[in-house]
Design a protein around this motif. Structure first.
Motif, PDB file in Angstrom:
ATOM      1  N   LEU A   1       0.832  -1.208   0.000  1.00 21.03           N
ATOM      2  CA  LEU A   1       0.000   0.000   0.000  1.00 21.03           C
ATOM      3  C   LEU A   1       0.867   1.258   0.000  1.00 21.03           C
ATOM      4  CD1 LEU A   1      -2.883  -0.952   2.449  1.00 21.03           C
ATOM      5  CD2 LEU A   1      -3.036  -0.622  -0.009  1.00 21.03           C
ATOM      6  N   THR A   2       1.938   1.231   0.787  1.00 18.85           N
ATOM      7  CA  THR A   2       2.827   2.404   0.806  1.00 18.85           C
ATOM      8  C   THR A   2       3.447   2.628  -0.562  1.00 18.85           C
ATOM      9  OG1 THR A   2       3.333   1.937   3.127  1.00 18.85           O
ATOM     10  CG2 THR A   2       4.797   3.443   1.959  1.00 18.85           C
ATOM     11  N   LEU A   3       3.902   1.541  -1.203  1.00 15.20           N
ATOM     12  CA  LEU A   3       4.490   1.649  -2.536  1.00 15.20           C
ATOM     13  C   LEU A   3       3.475   2.208  -3.533  1.00 15.20           C
ATOM     14  CD1 LEU A   3       7.081   0.992  -4.139  1.00 15.20           C
ATOM     15  CD2 LEU A   3       6.083  -1.232  -4.661  1.00 15.20           C
ATOM     16  N   VAL A   4       2.246   1.715  -3.476  1.00 17.57           N
ATOM     17  CA  VAL A   4       1.206   2.170  -4.410  1.00 17.57           C
ATOM     18  C   VAL A   4       0.878   3.641  -4.184  1.00 17.57           C
ATOM     19  CG1 VAL A   4      -1.227   1.910  -5.014  1.00 17.57           C
ATOM     20  CG2 VAL A   4       0.211  -0.111  -4.748  1.00 17.57           C
ATOM     21  N   PHE A   5       0.733   4.041  -2.924  1.00 16.91           N
ATOM     22  CA  PHE A   5       0.361   5.428  -2.643  1.00 16.91           C
ATOM     23  C   PHE A   5       1.471   6.403  -3.021  1.00 16.91           C
ATOM     24  CE2 PHE A   5      -2.696   3.777   0.799  1.00 16.91           C
ATOM     25  CZ  PHE A   5      -3.710   3.682  -0.137  1.00 16.91           C
ATOM     26  N   VAL A   6       2.722   6.014  -2.785  1.00 12.41           N
ATOM     27  CA  VAL A   6       3.826   6.899  -3.173  1.00 12.41           C
ATOM     28  C   VAL A   6       3.900   7.020  -4.683  1.00 12.41           C
ATOM     29  CG1 VAL A   6       6.326   7.206  -3.102  1.00 12.41           C
ATOM     30  CG2 VAL A   6       5.120   6.462  -1.058  1.00 12.41           C
TER      31      VAL A   6
ATOM     32  N   SER B   1      11.016   8.202  -9.497  1.00  3.86           N
ATOM     33  CA  SER B   1       9.842   7.974  -8.648  1.00  3.86           C
ATOM     34  C   SER B   1       9.857   6.569  -8.056  1.00  3.86           C
ATOM     35  CB  SER B   1       8.559   8.181  -9.454  1.00  3.86           C
ATOM     36  OG  SER B   1       8.506   9.488  -9.973  1.00  3.86           O
ATOM     37  N   LEU B   2      10.270   5.604  -8.893  1.00  2.00           N
ATOM     38  CA  LEU B   2      10.325   4.224  -8.399  1.00  2.00           C
ATOM     39  C   LEU B   2      11.330   4.081  -7.266  1.00  2.00           C
ATOM     40  CD1 LEU B   2       9.275   1.349  -8.789  1.00  2.00           C
ATOM     41  CD2 LEU B   2      11.130   0.976 -10.436  1.00  2.00           C
TER      42      LEU B   2
ATOM     43  N   THR C   1      10.906   5.076   0.273  1.00  2.00           N
ATOM     44  CA  THR C   1       9.878   5.554   1.207  1.00  2.00           C
ATOM     45  C   THR C   1       9.063   4.395   1.766  1.00  2.00           C
ATOM     46  OG1 THR C   1       9.724   7.612  -0.053  1.00  2.00           O
ATOM     47  CG2 THR C   1       7.944   7.130   1.484  1.00  2.00           C
ATOM     48  N   ALA C   2       8.703   3.463   0.873  1.00  2.00           N
ATOM     49  CA  ALA C   2       7.916   2.309   1.315  1.00  2.00           C
ATOM     50  C   ALA C   2       8.681   1.466   2.320  1.00  2.00           C
ATOM     51  CB  ALA C   2       7.512   1.467   0.110  1.00  2.00           C
TER      52      ALA C   2
END
Length: 463
Positions: free
Chosen positions: A21-26, A173-174, A180-181
């Motif tokens: 979820l963190t990866l998707v939201f970032v 971004s990736l 970040t994730a």
């Protein structure tokens, strides 16, 4: 399907879901940033082309007679990356640079006073249409309000530059979203997942072996919600463990009391037979003592019987049938042992035709326990009042007395065995048994009122 379940298995944990979820939201946040950034990248690219064309224009205007060689013209067009450059004045139009065969124009864009939405629309239109278009750019000149510059360029280099920029943004971004994730995952795993796992493991261990003290949760010193949950779970487990231990002791005690009550009832039955023979003795002193002796033995036998029934906890499922309630109340009066001159008035206010759908024997025991408690509470003087009425699909039965009311201690443990008795020496089994039988019928028994003017219990039974 089994293969897909094996792939999805690692993502069922809370940690994996947080990471995904963190990866998707970032990434979603990066996409929202990318949309305007690609539009402004295109605007800056076109503005840069206009700036280079302006420099070429100034160079040509500074040359003698504004004349350049063919080689210099081609060099300037190549450096600018344009097909033609036109300078617009207040009332003039001057072709500065141009190819020998000017191309057809596919689209025209004005760089002055552009709002974000049109810029985004033009950028994505360029990416969708693809290379091959010839576009005209018109931009006002700085410090020259009445002049503008028109530049005709191929869109293919612009689109290639936009794709390069997009890929750079994607990889950046990736990387940012992944870092970040991971950081968010590690933080949440340390702050939330690990404590929640400790809580769940403690619950599972307690469910499997609640008496095992070694599996008890040791709460942390955290002051947030998880710390509160840990402390509350530890308190709950301690209290439940204590309650289970007390229940085990009560079970053992109940077994012993049941055995003692069984033997004691047999002994008392023999004593009752002997007492019956004493009633035939003509001695006045014996005749004076025998009634009290008989009453005490009857009470002792009744106590043993109730204790045995409660201890076995083997009440049968109610066998419901329809019967008249008024005759049953009269039978209860006979069993309570009221005499005509004992000072207690019995009021049977049951409507003569009222039918009740219940187990007759069990309901007899319910009323007997309540009425016996009422008679004992009044100590030889007062009124027992029994009423009933139909309320929709249910029947309400009220058993009242004019005794002194229940003490506060009895009200706190009203339907608990060995705790809810209102008189000294009582066990509280009567009310406990009555409530158990009423609940078995799908009904409810409540204390409706108690005080110095008397006590009323209400039984609500589905019809």
């Amino acid at each position: 399907m089994a293969y897909l379940r094996n792939i999805a298995a690692p993502f069922r944990s809370l940690s994996a879901r947080l990471l995904v979820l963190t990866l998707v939201f970032v990434m979603l946040a990066e996409v929202l940033i990318f949309v305007p950034s690609i539009a402004f990248f295109r605007l800056n690219y076109l503005a840069n082309k206009v700036e280079l064309a302006h420099l070429a224009t100034l160079s040509l205007l500074a040359s003698p007679d504004n004349m350049v060689s063919e080689e210099l013209r081609e060099e300037l067009l190549f450096r600018v990356g344009a097909r033609s450059v036109v300078l617009h004045g207040a009332n003039s139009r001057l072709l500065i640079l141009s190819e020998n065969m000017p191309p057809a124009i596919d689209a025209e864009f004005y760089l002055a006073n552009q709002s974000p939405l049109p810029l985004i629309e033009h950028a994505f239109m360029s990416l969708v249409v693809g290379p091959g278009r010839i576009i005209r750019i018109i931009s006002p000149l700085e410090n020259e309000p009445n002049s503008s510059l028109e530049v005709v360029i191929d869109e293919a280099p612009l689109i290639e530059a936009m794709y390069d920029y997009a890929w750079n943004i994607f990889w950046l971004s990736l990387i940012i979203s992944t870092l970040t994730a991971i950081l968010v995952y590690l933080s949440l795993h340390w702050l939330m997942v690990r404590p929640m796992r400790r809580l769940s493991e403690s619950m599972i261990a307690f469910r499997r072996a609640p008496e095992n003290v070694s599996t008890a949760l040791i709460p942390s010193k955290r002051r947030d919600e998880i710390g509160v949950a840990e402390r509350e779970l530890e308190i709950m487990q301690t209290r439940l463990r204590s309650a289970l231990k007390q229940k085990q002791h009560l079970v053992a005690l109940g077994t012993a009391v049941t055995k003692i009550s069984h033997d004691l009832r047999n002994i008392l039955s023999t004593s009752q037979i002997v007492s019956d023979s004493l009633s035939e003795v003509k001695d006045p002193k014996v005749q004076k003592v025998v009634p009290r002796l008989m009453t005490s033995i009857d009470r002792a036998i009744d106590l043993c019987t109730q204790t045995l029934k409660y201890g076995r906890a083997d009440e049968q499922v109610p066998r419901k049938e329809r019967f008249l309630l008024e005759p049953l109340v009269n039978e209860v009066k006979t069993s309570v042992g009221l005499r005509e001159n004992n000072g207690i008035t019995w009021r049977n206010k049951i409507p003569s035709g009222l039918m009740l759908n219940a187990d007759r024997d069990q309901f007899y025991r319910i009323l007997l326990n309540l009425c016996r408690n009422a008679v004992q509470a009044m100590e030889g003087e007062g009124t027992v009042d029994i009423q009933a009425l139909r309320a929709g699909s249910r029947i309400l039965i009220r058993v009242g007395d004019t005794g002194p009311g229940l003490p506060a201690k009895a009200k706190q443990h009203l339907f608990e065995p060995f705790s809810g008795s209102a008189r000294a020496g009582g066990t509280g089994l009567g009310l406990s048994i009555a409530r158990e039988l009423v609940v078995a019928h799908g009904g409810e028994i409540t204390l409706e009122r108690t005080g110095s003017s008397g006590t009323i219990f209400c039984i609500e039974i589905p019809d």
